[in-house]
Design a protein around this motif. Structure first.
Motif, PDB file in Angstrom:
ATOM      1  N   ALA A 191       0.833  -1.207   0.000  1.00 50.60           N
ATOM      2  CA  ALA A 191       0.000   0.000   0.000  1.00 50.60           C
ATOM      3  C   ALA A 191       0.869   1.258   0.000  1.00 50.60           C
ATOM      4  N   ALA A 192       1.955   1.237   0.785  1.00 54.29           N
ATOM      5  CA  ALA A 192       2.850   2.390   0.835  1.00 54.29           C
ATOM      6  C   ALA A 192       3.498   2.636  -0.524  1.00 54.29           C
ATOM      7  N   ILE A 193       3.878   1.572  -1.198  1.00 54.10           N
ATOM      8  CA  ILE A 193       4.468   1.702  -2.533  1.00 54.10           C
ATOM      9  C   ILE A 193       3.438   2.261  -3.499  1.00 54.10           C
ATOM     10  N   GLY A 194       2.217   1.772  -3.436  1.00 52.33           N
ATOM     11  CA  GLY A 194       1.159   2.298  -4.293  1.00 52.33           C
ATOM     12  C   GLY A 194       0.939   3.782  -4.070  1.00 52.33           C
ATOM     13  N   ASP A 195       0.885   4.201  -2.801  1.00 49.29           N
ATOM     14  CA  ASP A 195       0.716   5.621  -2.483  1.00 49.29           C
ATOM     15  C   ASP A 195       1.883   6.438  -3.021  1.00 49.29           C
ATOM     16  N   LYS A 196       3.092   5.948  -2.821  1.00 47.82           N
ATOM     17  CA  LYS A 196       4.285   6.685  -3.260  1.00 47.82           C
ATOM     18  C   LYS A 196       4.355   6.749  -4.781  1.00 47.82           C
ATOM     19  N   LEU A 197       4.008   5.657  -5.457  1.00 50.00           N
ATOM     20  CA  LEU A 197       4.007   5.669  -6.927  1.00 50.00           C
ATOM     21  C   LEU A 197       3.042   6.715  -7.461  1.00 50.00           C
ATOM     22  N   THR A 198       1.890   6.852  -6.833  1.00 53.85           N
ATOM     23  CA  THR A 198       0.925   7.868  -7.250  1.00 53.85           C
ATOM     24  C   THR A 198       1.551   9.250  -7.136  1.00 53.85           C
ATOM     25  N   GLN A 199       2.256   9.511  -6.046  1.00 57.85           N
ATOM     26  CA  GLN A 199       2.930  10.802  -5.873  1.00 57.85           C
ATOM     27  C   GLN A 199       4.005  11.013  -6.941  1.00 57.85           C
ATOM     28  N   VAL A 200       4.800   9.999  -7.178  1.00 54.79           N
ATOM     29  CA  VAL A 200       5.911  10.120  -8.131  1.00 54.79           C
ATOM     30  C   VAL A 200       5.393  10.358  -9.545  1.00 54.79           C
ATOM     31  N   VAL A 201       4.386   9.602  -9.937  1.00 55.59           N
ATOM     32  CA  VAL A 201       3.854   9.722 -11.288  1.00 55.59           C
ATOM     33  C   VAL A 201       3.185  11.078 -11.506  1.00 55.59           C
ATOM     34  N   ASN A 202       2.568  11.615 -10.464  1.00 58.92           N
ATOM     35  CA  ASN A 202       1.799  12.847 -10.614  1.00 58.92           C
ATOM     36  C   ASN A 202       2.560  14.126 -10.305  1.00 58.92           C
ATOM     37  N   ARG A 203       3.786  14.016  -9.823  1.00 57.50           N
ATOM     38  CA  ARG A 203       4.514  15.245  -9.495  1.00 57.50           C
ATOM     39  C   ARG A 203       5.067  15.885 -10.763  1.00 57.50           C
ATOM     40  N   GLY A 204       5.361  17.152 -10.646  1.00 60.15           N
ATOM     41  CA  GLY A 204       5.939  17.870 -11.779  1.00 60.15           C
ATOM     42  C   GLY A 204       7.388  17.470 -11.989  1.00 60.15           C
ATOM     43  N   TRP A 205       7.848  17.665 -13.196  1.00 62.64           N
ATOM     44  CA  TRP A 205       9.226  17.327 -13.534  1.00 62.64           C
ATOM     45  C   TRP A 205       9.933  18.585 -13.977  1.00 62.64           C
ATOM     46  N   ARG A 206      11.198  18.619 -13.722  1.00 60.75           N
ATOM     47  CA  ARG A 206      12.034  19.747 -14.103  1.00 60.75           C
ATOM     48  C   ARG A 206      12.105  19.816 -15.626  1.00 60.75           C
ATOM     49  N   GLN A 207      12.174  21.016 -16.136  1.00 60.65           N
ATOM     50  CA  GLN A 207      12.319  21.195 -17.575  1.00 60.65           C
ATOM     51  C   GLN A 207      13.702  20.712 -18.001  1.00 60.65           C
ATOM     52  N   PRO A 208      13.785  20.109 -19.193  1.00 57.08           N
ATOM     53  CA  PRO A 208      15.106  19.655 -19.682  1.00 57.08           C
ATOM     54  C   PRO A 208      16.080  20.828 -19.746  1.00 57.08           C
ATOM     55  N   THR A 209      17.340  20.544 -19.469  1.00 59.38           N
ATOM     56  CA  THR A 209      18.363  21.599 -19.517  1.00 59.38           C
ATOM     57  C   THR A 209      18.987  21.647 -20.894  1.00 59.38           C
ATOM     58  N   GLY A 210      19.621  22.767 -21.162  1.00 57.97           N
ATOM     59  CA  GLY A 210      20.370  22.899 -22.417  1.00 57.97           C
ATOM     60  C   GLY A 210      19.569  23.443 -23.585  1.00 57.97           C
TER      61      GLY A 210
END
Length: 110
Positions: A87-106
Motif C-alpha cells: 500500500a505504501a508503494i502504491g501511495d508513493k508511486l501515485t505521488q511520483v507519477v503525478n509530481r511535476g518534472w524539471r524542464q530539460p536543460t540545455g
C-alpha cells in the motif's frame, strides 16, 4: 518464460516468523531497519565492482542479487514495523507519477 511474481509481503511475514524463533522478537524492528541500510551498502559495493569503480571486479549477477536483498529486507522491515509496504508503494508511486518534472536543460524553454 517469465516467472510468477512472489507475494513479497506474505513471504516476508513467513521469514520474519522463522527469524523470531532464533532471535529476540523485541529487537526485530531495529534489526531489520539496520539490515536495510546494510544491504543497501552491499548493493552499492556490488554496483561499484561491476562497473569498474572499485579496486576489485564484480559481476552483474552480484548487483542483481544484492538489489533483490534490499527489496526483501525492506519487506522484512515493513513486517517488523507493521507497515503495509504494498500500500505504501502504491501511495508513493501515485505521488511520483503525478509530481511535476524539471524542464530539460540545455535548451530554450517553450
Amino acid at each position: 518464460m517469465a516467472t510468477q511474481p512472489i507475494p513479497l509481503a506474505r513471504a516476508a511475514r513467513r521469514i520474519a516468523a522463522a527469524q523470531d524463533t532464533h532471535v529476540d522478537p523485541a529487537t526485530a524492528a531495529a534489526r531489520q531497519v539496520l539490515a536495510v541500510a546494510e544491504d543497501a551498502g552491499k548493493f552499492v559495493g556490488a554496483y561499484r565492482r561491476a562497473t569498474g569503480l572499485a579496486r576489485r571486479p564484480g559481476t552483474n549477477a552480484e548487483v542483481r542479487a544484492d538489489l533483490a536483498d534490499v527489496v526483501i529486507t525492506a519487506y522484512l522491515a515493513a513486517a517488523a514495523l507493521d507497515i503495509d509496504l504494498d500500500a505504501a508503494i502504491g501511495d508513493k508511486l501515485t505521488q511520483v507519477v503525478n509530481r511535476g518534472w524539471r524542464q530539460p536543460t540545455g535548451g530554450d524553454a517553450a
